[in-house]
Design a protein around this motif. Structure first.
Motif, PDB file in Angstrom:
ATOM      1  N   THR A  13       6.480   1.458   9.785  1.00 50.94           N
ATOM      2  CA  THR A  13       5.803   1.910   9.875  1.00 50.94           C
ATOM      3  C   THR A  13       5.610   1.320  11.060  1.00 50.94           C
ATOM      4  O   THR A  13       4.759  -0.022  12.120  1.00 50.94           O
ATOM      5  N   ASP A  38       7.606   1.178   4.209  1.00 54.36           N
ATOM      6  CA  ASP A  38       8.436  -0.407   5.242  1.00 54.36           C
ATOM      7  C   ASP A  38       9.073  -1.000   4.218  1.00 54.36           C
ATOM      8  O   ASP A  38       8.509  -1.463   2.867  1.00 54.36           O
ATOM      9  N   ALA A  44       3.746  -2.683   6.380  1.00 55.89           N
ATOM     10  CA  ALA A  44       3.016  -1.369   5.528  1.00 55.89           C
ATOM     11  C   ALA A  44       1.437  -1.653   4.747  1.00 55.89           C
ATOM     12  O   ALA A  44       1.150  -1.294   5.324  1.00 55.89           O
ATOM     13  N   ALA A  56       0.838   1.531  -0.755  1.00 61.95           N
ATOM     14  CA  ALA A  56       1.755   1.215   0.544  1.00 61.95           C
ATOM     15  C   ALA A  56       3.450   0.779  -0.841  1.00 61.95           C
ATOM     16  O   ALA A  56       2.957  -0.005  -1.921  1.00 61.95           O
TER      17      ALA A  56
END
Length: 366
Positions: A13, A38, A44, A56
């Motif tokens: 990200t 991420d 994230a 996420a």
């Protein structure tokens, strides 16, 4: 053509992920961002909140286990592209990979093998192929309206300072795979190759002029093509006046584009040869205000997936561009002219773009 909604995820990200999220949002409901991941979970989560995504994750593996997704946009550092794309393919998920797709030709061939054993696909993000000007140029050239291609120039002269290279994975062979030839100029010369077709030979130089990196910060190449055209290619991250330029000299006209990170039709010009003014009229047909970028590329990807076809740019397309990069480095580091197909699996330049070693490293470590 029936359209369906494709469930998408973004992994990584950082900065380029925003371009992917915007393209998804602009798809008119053809694809929906349902999850992000991420290694920095807080980043994230912040990205997910910005784009109204509910889930996420801290990594790709967790995301693939928990989510039902059709495509994953890989926006991670280059050294992660190949292993993450293979992981997606093994899960039956199409991988859309930012450039450069791999660090080497050998890595790229692992992607091709993984794709052959999967129900999904892998595609490299080379979005400049899909702008209106590039589409029009290829259409006119393929129809013979411009005559034979004779000469081309391709310039990616950008500026990246030492702060840019303070990011640990930048400027190294092990994590980025190369310098501006791999990470910056690839967009421009990929467009060059998509217009002029198969290349035949490359003669090149590369240098480390100013940046404290392991890789080159400048490269230049002379290229001959199977159709007889010749071209020069320049890649730089030490040029204060930044520009991205392509010029194609055909028998009937010169076609040019100058921009920086993306173009519109206003950035293209055509200069007919004497007595060939009708070419300008052909060029003016179907003008568009849509810029080149991830939106046009993603639309082409979704069109292909809806037809049950490989998305552009295919693995075979991207491999030709990666082979060109390997040939450029091989020529620059050995002083030889390199032919298409010459870099076989046992070549050091297939295993690493550094190949036999950069000349400046040999000077430092005799």
């Amino acid at each position: 053509m029936p359209q369906r909604n494709h469930r998408a995820a973004i992994v990584g990200t950082g900065g380029i992920a925003t371009a992917h999220a915007r393209a998804i949002a602009a798809s008119g409901g053809r694809t929906t961002l349902v999850a992000v991941a991420d290694v920095d979970l807080d980043r994230a989560k912040a990205f997910a909140q910005t784009w109204d995504v509910t889930r996420a994750y801290a990594g790709l593996g967790e995301l693939l286990r928990e989510e039902q997704v059709d495509v994953v946009h890989l926006c991670t550092p280059p050294k992660l592209h190949a292993p993450q794309a293979v992981e997606c393919l093994r899960a039956g998920v199409t991988a859309l990979v930012e450039k450069p797709p791999t660090l080497s030709l050998a890595e790229f061939d692992t992607l091709i093998e993984a794709e052959r054993g999967s129900s999904a696909y892998v595609a490299t993000v080379l979005q400049h192929r899909f702008g209106a000007g590039a589409l029009r140029l290829r259409r006119l050239a393929d129809a013979g309206e411009l005559g034979r291609p004779l000469l081309a120039t391709c310039l990616t002269q950008w500026y990246r300072d030492e702060e840019y290279y303070a990011v640990p994975w930048r400027g190294t062979w092990q994590s980025e795979g190369g310098g501006p030839t791999m990470g910056h100029g690839i967009h421009q010369f990929d467009l060059l190759l998509s217009v002029l077709g198969p290349w035949r030979e490359v003669t090149a130089v590369a240098a480390r002029q100013a940046r404290p990196v392991d890789t080159e910060d400048v490269s230049m190449a002379l290229v001959t093509f199977e159709n007889g055209a010749v071209a020069t290619v320049v890649n730089s991250v030490v040029s204060p006046r930044q520009t991205s330029e392509l010029r194609f000299d055909y028998e009937r006209a010169t076609v040019e584009v100058e921009h920086l990170y993306g173009y519109t039709d206003d950035d293209w010009t055509i200069t007919p040869a004497p007595g060939q003014e009708d070419v300008a009229e052909l060029w003016a047909q179907g003008r568009s205000t849509v810029p080149s970028g991830h939106e046009g590329w993603l639309c082409a990807v979704l069109d292909a997936l809806d037809r049950g076809e490989k998305p552009p740019v295919t693995a075979e397309d991207a491999r030709r561009t990666m082979e060109f990069i390997a040939a450029l480095y091989a020529s620059a580091f050995t002083g030889e002219r390199i032919r298409s197909g010459q870099i076989t699996a046992d070549s050091p330049f297939a295993r690493s773009m550094e190949g036999t070693g950069a000349p400046w490293e040999k000077v430092r470590n005799p």
